[in-house]
Design a protein around this motif. Structure first.
Motif, mmCIF file in Angstrom:
data_model
loop_
_atom_site.group_PDB
_atom_site.id
_atom_site.type_symbol
_atom_site.label_atom_id
_atom_site.label_comp_id
_atom_site.label_asym_id
_atom_site.label_seq_id
_atom_site.Cartn_x
_atom_site.Cartn_y
_atom_site.Cartn_z
ATOM 1 N N ALA A 160 0.838 -1.201 0.000
ATOM 2 C CA ALA A 160 0.000 0.000 0.000
ATOM 3 C C ALA A 160 0.872 1.250 0.000
ATOM 4 N N GLY A 161 1.961 1.207 0.747
ATOM 5 C CA GLY A 161 2.842 2.363 0.864
ATOM 6 C C GLY A 161 3.556 2.716 -0.429
ATOM 7 N N LEU A 162 3.577 1.794 -1.393
ATOM 8 C CA LEU A 162 4.232 2.062 -2.677
ATOM 9 C C LEU A 162 3.356 2.931 -3.586
ATOM 10 N N HIS A 163 2.089 3.057 -3.237
ATOM 11 C CA HIS A 163 1.153 3.770 -4.101
ATOM 12 C C HIS A 163 0.804 5.141 -3.518
ATOM 13 N N ALA A 164 0.608 6.111 -4.420
ATOM 14 C CA ALA A 164 0.283 7.473 -3.968
ATOM 15 C C ALA A 164 -0.976 7.492 -3.117
ATOM 16 N N LEU A 165 -1.935 6.608 -3.423
ATOM 17 C CA LEU A 165 -3.190 6.581 -2.652
ATOM 18 C C LEU A 165 -3.036 5.884 -1.304
ATOM 19 N N LYS A 166 -1.860 5.306 -1.062
ATOM 20 C CA LYS A 166 -1.525 4.664 0.217
ATOM 21 C C LYS A 166 -2.508 3.562 0.614
ATOM 22 N N ARG A 167 -2.959 2.844 -0.394
ATOM 23 C CA ARG A 167 -3.778 1.662 -0.137
ATOM 24 C C ARG A 167 -3.620 0.723 -1.325
ATOM 25 N N MET A 168 -4.028 -0.525 -1.118
ATOM 26 C CA MET A 168 -4.066 -1.465 -2.241
ATOM 27 C C MET A 168 -5.409 -1.350 -2.949
ATOM 28 N N ALA A 169 -5.454 -1.871 -4.172
ATOM 29 C CA ALA A 169 -6.713 -1.859 -4.928
ATOM 30 C C ALA A 169 -7.599 -3.012 -4.496
ATOM 31 N N GLU A 170 -8.893 -2.809 -4.598
ATOM 32 C CA GLU A 170 -9.847 -3.914 -4.532
ATOM 33 C C GLU A 170 -9.891 -4.527 -5.939
ATOM 34 N N PRO A 171 -10.073 -5.841 -6.055
ATOM 35 C CA PRO A 171 -10.111 -6.449 -7.395
ATOM 36 C C PRO A 171 -11.131 -5.788 -8.329
ATOM 37 N N GLN A 172 -12.262 -5.321 -7.764
ATOM 38 C CA GLN A 172 -13.294 -4.696 -8.601
ATOM 39 C C GLN A 172 -12.790 -3.418 -9.272
ATOM 40 N N GLU A 173 -11.860 -2.724 -8.616
ATOM 41 C CA GLU A 173 -11.356 -1.479 -9.212
ATOM 42 C C GLU A 173 -10.531 -1.773 -10.466
ATOM 43 N N ILE A 174 -9.817 -2.881 -10.451
ATOM 44 C CA ILE A 174 -9.037 -3.266 -11.638
ATOM 45 C C ILE A 174 -9.993 -3.811 -12.705
ATOM 46 N N ALA A 175 -11.013 -4.534 -12.243
ATOM 47 C CA ALA A 175 -11.999 -5.086 -13.184
ATOM 48 C C ALA A 175 -12.682 -3.977 -13.971
ATOM 49 N N LYS A 176 -12.952 -2.850 -13.316
ATOM 50 C CA LYS A 176 -13.607 -1.736 -14.017
ATOM 51 C C LYS A 176 -12.720 -1.199 -15.131
ATOM 52 N N VAL A 220 -8.694 3.701 -28.102
ATOM 53 C CA VAL A 220 -7.526 3.375 -27.266
ATOM 54 C C VAL A 220 -6.954 2.048 -27.734
ATOM 55 N N THR A 221 -5.733 2.077 -28.217
ATOM 56 C CA THR A 221 -5.048 0.820 -28.537
ATOM 57 C C THR A 221 -3.540 1.002 -28.398
ATOM 58 N N GLY A 222 -2.868 -0.094 -28.078
ATOM 59 C CA GLY A 222 -1.411 -0.049 -27.902
ATOM 60 C C GLY A 222 -1.001 0.603 -26.594
ATOM 61 N N SER A 223 -1.955 0.795 -25.693
ATOM 62 C CA SER A 223 -1.623 1.513 -24.464
ATOM 63 C C SER A 223 -1.160 0.556 -23.359
ATOM 64 N N ALA A 224 -0.364 1.120 -22.465
ATOM 65 C CA ALA A 224 -0.002 0.440 -21.214
ATOM 66 C C ALA A 224 -0.693 1.242 -20.136
ATOM 67 N N MET A 225 -1.884 0.819 -19.765
ATOM 68 C CA MET A 225 -2.727 1.625 -18.881
ATOM 69 C C MET A 225 -2.470 1.304 -17.420
ATOM 70 N N LEU A 226 -1.841 2.267 -16.743
ATOM 71 C CA LEU A 226 -1.581 2.094 -15.313
ATOM 72 C C LEU A 226 -2.860 2.225 -14.520
ATOM 73 N N CYS A 227 -3.085 1.291 -13.630
ATOM 74 C CA CYS A 227 -4.216 1.373 -12.702
ATOM 75 C C CYS A 227 -3.616 0.996 -11.354
ATOM 76 N N ASP A 228 -2.729 1.881 -10.870
ATOM 77 C CA ASP A 228 -1.842 1.490 -9.759
ATOM 78 C C ASP A 228 -1.894 2.432 -8.559
ATOM 79 N N GLY A 229 -2.948 3.222 -8.486
ATOM 80 C CA GLY A 229 -3.053 4.102 -7.321
ATOM 81 C C GLY A 229 -1.963 5.154 -7.261
ATOM 82 N N GLY A 230 -1.287 5.369 -8.384
ATOM 83 C CA GLY A 230 -0.239 6.393 -8.424
ATOM 84 C C GLY A 230 1.091 5.883 -7.899
ATOM 85 N N ASN A 231 2.129 6.334 -8.571
ATOM 86 C CA ASN A 231 3.487 5.933 -8.215
ATOM 87 C C ASN A 231 4.009 6.892 -7.158
ATOM 88 N N SER A 232 4.399 6.389 -5.996
ATOM 89 C CA SER A 232 4.844 7.346 -4.971
ATOM 90 C C SER A 232 6.349 7.278 -4.756
#
Ligand code: NDP
Length: 245
Positions: free
Chosen positions: A204-220, A233-245
């Motif tokens: 959790a501390g690695l992410h700017a939001l200071k928490r881990m994701a719930e699986p549903q958030e990645i599913a969305k 949108v194609t060819g993208s590397a889409m980060l869904c990581d709560g921000g890099n801290s």
């Protein structure tokens, strides 16, 4: 936006894949849910009675080189076509520094996370071509992209490899209206990392939001990439990581 579309999900027996199955079941999509643990797939389908006639199961191991061809065939047999694929099965494998890592571990982790993606694309693209287009999503990771995580060399290399594969496939198959994207989750509360509170706090501390994701958030995020909501949108590397801290 996915009503009547047919989506294949690998790694559907738990975590992010199961969350994606629950979310997409509510959209009216036909789902082919794949994993090794048949009991977990059956439990999942039973928990979605409103969609059970739109859900088929495929039991197999993505390391088996016949998995992709057979899972696509099963999808075509069940629903008559393939519009989207969430290629999400993955494993951390045995972790440790490279000098201590066996070739067997390396090969297993790369086979599960990366070789399976090559084979997925090889058989999913011709099926999507028959539909006049489609959307492929690979589950990569923040590991190997925004962070070097000790002990995860094989995993990081395989997940980074998925981004390269995504970029090439997007260019090769964009003219056929087949979109290909990589989804890069941050630490997510699933079986994969275990449930040790100290480890979860560290992640959790690695992410700017200071928490881990719930699986549903990645599913969305996966649902967005699979649907027409992401039609440009194609060819993208889409980060869904709560921000890099
Ligand atoms: P889970 O362990 O809950 O899910 C992993 C899924 O992959 C299971 O459904 C498992 O099913 C399937 N799977 C694993 N190996 C194989 C195999 N050889 N053949 C077929 N299916 C297999 O973890 P997550 O939901 O977290 O993992 C989903 C994806 O997200 C993975 O690709 C992972 O690398 C990625 N990810 C996870 C993060 C996290 O923090 N959790 C962060 C970033 C990326 P079964 O055992 O039934 O076969």
């Amino acid at each position: 936006m996915l009503d009547g579309k047919t989506i294949l999900i690998t790694g559907a027996s738990s975590g992010i894949g199961a969350a994606a199955a629950r979310l997409l079941a509510d959209t009216g999509a036909n789902l082919m849910l794949a994993a090794r643990r048949e009991d977990r797939l059956k439990e999942l389908r039973a928990s979605l009675p409103h969609a059970s006639n739109r859900i088929a199961l495929f039991v197999g191991d993505v390391c088996d080189t016949t998995f992709s061809e057979a899972s696509v065939k099963a999808t075509l047999d069940a629903f008559g076509g393939l519009d989207g694929a969430f290629n999400n099965a993955g494993t951390l494998g045995e972790m440790g520094p490279v000098p201590d890592m066996s070739m067997e571990t390396w090969n297993h982790v790369v086979a599960t996370n990366l070789n399976s993606a090559f084979l997925a694309a090889k058989y999913q693209i011709p099926a999507m071509r028959e539909r006049g287009g489609g959307s492929i999503v690979f589950t990569s990771s923040f590991v190997g992209h925004t962070i070097g995580f000790p002990g995860m060399a094989a995993y990081a290399a395989a997940k980074a490899g998925l981004v390269g594969l995504t970029q090439v496939l997007a260019v090769e198959h964009g003219p056929e209206n087949i979109r290909v994207n990589a989804l890069l989750p941050g630490g997510t509360k699933t079986e994969m990392g275990g449930d040790d509170p100290a480890f979860r706090e560290y992640i959790a501390g690695l992410h700017a939001l200071k928490r881990m994701a719930e699986p549903q958030e990645i599913a969305k995020a996966a649902a967005f990439l699979l649907s027409d909501a992401s039609s440009f949108v194609t060819g993208s590397a889409m980060l869904c990581d709560g921000g890099n801290s």
